[in-house]
Scaffold this motif. Structure first.
Motif, PDB file in Angstrom:
ATOM      1  N   SER A 140      -0.249  -3.034  -6.181  1.00  0.00           N
ATOM      2  CA  SER A 140      -0.466  -1.883  -5.311  1.00  0.00           C
ATOM      3  C   SER A 140      -1.196  -0.799  -6.104  1.00  0.00           C
ATOM      4  O   SER A 140      -1.499  -0.980  -7.280  1.00  0.00           O
ATOM      5  N   ASN A 141      -1.405   0.337  -5.456  1.00  0.00           N
ATOM      6  CA  ASN A 141      -1.874   1.498  -6.201  1.00  0.00           C
ATOM      7  C   ASN A 141      -0.798   1.859  -7.227  1.00  0.00           C
ATOM      8  O   ASN A 141       0.364   1.491  -7.068  1.00  0.00           O
TER       9      ASN A 141
ATOM     10  N   TRP B 110       6.946   2.355  -0.304  1.00  0.00           N
ATOM     11  CA  TRP B 110       5.650   1.712  -0.100  1.00  0.00           C
ATOM     12  C   TRP B 110       5.624   1.073   1.277  1.00  0.00           C
ATOM     13  O   TRP B 110       6.648   0.990   1.952  1.00  0.00           O
TER      14      TRP B 110
ATOM     15  N   THR C  16       0.842  -1.198   0.000  1.00  0.00           N
ATOM     16  CA  THR C  16       0.000   0.000   0.000  1.00  0.00           C
ATOM     17  C   THR C  16       0.878   1.250   0.000  1.00  0.00           C
ATOM     18  O   THR C  16       2.067   1.188   0.289  1.00  0.00           O
TER      19      THR C  16
END
Length: 163
Positions: A121-122, A60, A44
């Motif tokens: 992830s984003n 991250w 995330t």
């Protein structure tokens, strides 16, 4: 070749094949999809910060404490993601040798066990800094006017803000 060897070469496969098919390979461990680890949660908070004209720093978080092995994918804007680095254990990465003034997209995945890879992830989307102008000159035209000139130092078409 004697007849005994010939009989052995013909008969042995006729006996062994049905035995193996009926009872399996003795001593061989079986393997199933249940033996695979479940995929970890995706990383995330991925962020990418341009550190100049050719470098990007990524950071991250790991929501699965201990998953700890990461795969980074990158693509220039408009291109499909492709693997950049694998088997990373840190929560940061420095990507260098990039093109100046170019937008890059990054994604991080975590993985454990035999092929258990998280979803992505984003996405972090950031542009490297364009090269600075060169040959900057200032010349007085009169007592109220200064003429500024420079050359574009970037391989890209950029605009400059004069303050």
């Amino acid at each position: 070749m004697s007849i005994d060897w010939l009989i052995l070469l013909v008969v042995l496969p006729l006996v062994l094949v049905p035995v193996v098919l009926l009872w399996g390979f003795s001593g061989c461990a079986s393997f199933s999809a249940d033996d695979l680890s479940p995929p970890p949660n995706p990383p995330t908070g991925l962020s990418a910060i341009a550190m100049g004209t050719t470098q990007m720093n990524l950071t991250w978080q790991d929501p699965t404490i201990g998953a700890g092995v990461f795969l980074i994918s990158r693509a220039p804007e408009g291109q499909p993601l492709s693997p950049l680095a694998d088997n990373l254990t840190a929560l940061s990465f420095s990507d260098s040798a990039l093109l100046e003034g170019t937008t890059y997209i990054y994604e991080v995945r975590s993985h454990v066990g035999l092929g258990a890879v998280s979803t992505g992830s984003n996405l972090a989307v950031t542009t490297t800094v364009p090269a600075a102008p060169t040959n900057f000159q200032a010349a007085a035209v009169d007592d109220q006017t200064i003429q500024l000139s420079w050359q574009n130092g970037s391989a890209k078409k950029v605009s400059y803000l004069v303050e």
